[in-house]
Write an enzyme that holds these catalytic residues in place. Structure first.
Site, PDB file in Angstrom:
ATOM      1  N   CYS A  87       2.537   1.978  -1.858  1.00 50.33           N
ATOM      2  CA  CYS A  87       1.602   1.059  -1.205  1.00 50.33           C
ATOM      3  C   CYS A  87       0.327   1.798  -0.761  1.00 50.33           C
ATOM      4  O   CYS A  87      -0.495   2.128  -1.609  1.00 50.33           O
ATOM      5  CB  CYS A  87       2.326   0.349  -0.073  1.00 50.33           C
ATOM      6  SG  CYS A  87       1.515  -1.162   0.415  1.00 50.33           S
ATOM      7  N   HIS A 184       7.605  -1.577  -1.340  1.00 49.74           N
ATOM      8  CA  HIS A 184       8.227  -0.547  -0.487  1.00 49.74           C
ATOM      9  C   HIS A 184       9.707  -0.339  -0.795  1.00 49.74           C
ATOM     10  O   HIS A 184      10.561  -0.991  -0.176  1.00 49.74           O
ATOM     11  CB  HIS A 184       8.114  -0.982   0.977  1.00 49.74           C
ATOM     12  CG  HIS A 184       6.733  -0.914   1.526  1.00 49.74           C
ATOM     13  ND1 HIS A 184       6.290   0.128   2.291  1.00 49.74           N
ATOM     14  CD2 HIS A 184       5.694  -1.763   1.399  1.00 49.74           C
ATOM     15  CE1 HIS A 184       5.025  -0.077   2.638  1.00 49.74           C
ATOM     16  NE2 HIS A 184       4.643  -1.230   2.106  1.00 49.74           N
ATOM     17  N   GLU A 186      11.614   1.948   0.189  1.00 49.04           N
ATOM     18  CA  GLU A 186      12.342   2.493   1.356  1.00 49.04           C
ATOM     19  C   GLU A 186      12.779   1.395   2.321  1.00 49.04           C
ATOM     20  O   GLU A 186      13.537   1.651   3.241  1.00 49.04           O
ATOM     21  CB  GLU A 186      11.470   3.540   2.078  1.00 49.04           C
ATOM     22  CG  GLU A 186      10.378   2.993   2.986  1.00 49.04           C
ATOM     23  CD  GLU A 186       9.189   2.394   2.233  1.00 49.04           C
ATOM     24  OE1 GLU A 186       9.184   2.375   0.986  1.00 49.04           O
ATOM     25  OE2 GLU A 186       8.245   1.931   2.918  1.00 49.04           O
TER      26      GLU A 186
HETATM   27  N1  GLN Z   1      -3.074  -2.712   3.011  1.00 52.96           N
HETATM   28  C1  GLN Z   1      -2.702  -1.355   3.296  1.00 52.96           C
HETATM   29  C2  GLN Z   1      -3.852  -0.425   2.949  1.00 52.96           C
HETATM   30  O1  GLN Z   1      -4.769  -0.514   2.605  1.00 52.96           O
HETATM   31  C3  GLN Z   1      -1.491  -0.911   2.558  1.00 52.96           C
HETATM   32  C4  GLN Z   1      -0.289  -1.653   3.094  1.00 52.96           C
HETATM   33  C5  GLN Z   1       0.986  -0.908   3.029  1.00 52.96           C
HETATM   34  O2  GLN Z   1       1.019   0.308   2.807  1.00 52.96           O
HETATM   35  N2  GLN Z   1       2.049  -1.600   3.325  1.00 52.96           N
HETATM   36  O3  GLN Z   1      -4.008   0.532   3.071  1.00 52.96           O
END
Ligand code: GLN
Length: 205
Positions: A87, A184, A186
């Site tokens: 992410c 995610h 995890e």
């Molecule tokens: N929207 C977040 C970002 O820009 C990422 C979200 C996440 O890691 N769950 O950085």
């Protein structure tokens, strides 16, 4: 101690969950290894693999830039260290990023993978969701994807392999030692992605 040495970048975000999933993955694979939080640049040279967790990429980027961690990670990944970016971690590994609402972003990135990532591609907090996805190319046919303010890959460079799509959007990619997911792993009990990552790490130190 013998065994692989894996780090979880511990600036902000899902650090503890990744420490747990990685330790469980090592155990289930019957491997030997340690998994530690990485907070300073001097811890990076001895690593065999690194996870950059989800969180807030702007914050992770700025804080890692200030203490020199960003530069060390970049060198190590360019030298071939396996890295899993989740992410915000996927955003960090990218070459370019834009926000779905704000547009082009100028934030500190590792710039080690030729992809462009759209931040918040599925909407903001209210639009977090779970969905069944698959990563057939890496042998995971069914996976529960937990998407939280998730990004999506909107451009992939040459040799970057798309390993998962959801709703026409690219949500996982891979190239060489680098693997990224917009969701995610995890936050599920399914260890298959962490196991895949760990099983591709060789001890170097
Ligand atoms: N929207 C977040 C970002 O820009 C990422 C979200 C996440 O890691 N769950 O950085």
């Amino acid at each position: 101690m013998s065994g692989i040495n894996i780090g979880v970048l511990a600036v902000q975000g899902d650090v503890v969950e990744n420490l747990m999933s990685t330790r469980l993955a090592i155990n289930e694979l019957g491997m030997q290894g340690i998994v530690n939080e990485i907070k300073s640049p001097d811890q990076i040279s001895e690593l065999d693999g690194l996870i950059i967790p989800g969180g807030e990429s702007t914050m992770i980027g700025h804080l890692s830039l200030v203490n020199g961690t960003l530069k060390k990670i970049k060198e190590k990944v360019e030298a071939g260290m396996p890295v899993l970016g989740i992410c915000a971690g996927m955003i960090m590994l990218a070459k370019k990023t834009k926000d779905r609402v704000v547009g082009e972003m100028d934030q500190p990135l590792l710039d080690v993978l030729d992809i462009k990532v759209e931040r918040n591609a599925f909407g903001r907090q209210g639009n977090s969701f779970e969905a069944e996805i698959s990563l057939d190319n890496i042998g995971i046919s069914k996976f529960r994807g937990v998407f939280i303010r998730a990004p999506a890959v909107i451009d992939v460079g040459k040799d970057v392999q798309v390993i998962s799509k959801f709703n026409e959007k690219t949500v996982a990619v891979k190239k060489g030692n680098i693997i990224c997911t917009a969701f995610h792993p995890e936050l599920t009990e399914d260890l298959s992605l962490h196991k895949y990552f760990v099983s591709n790490i060789n001890r170097k130190n």
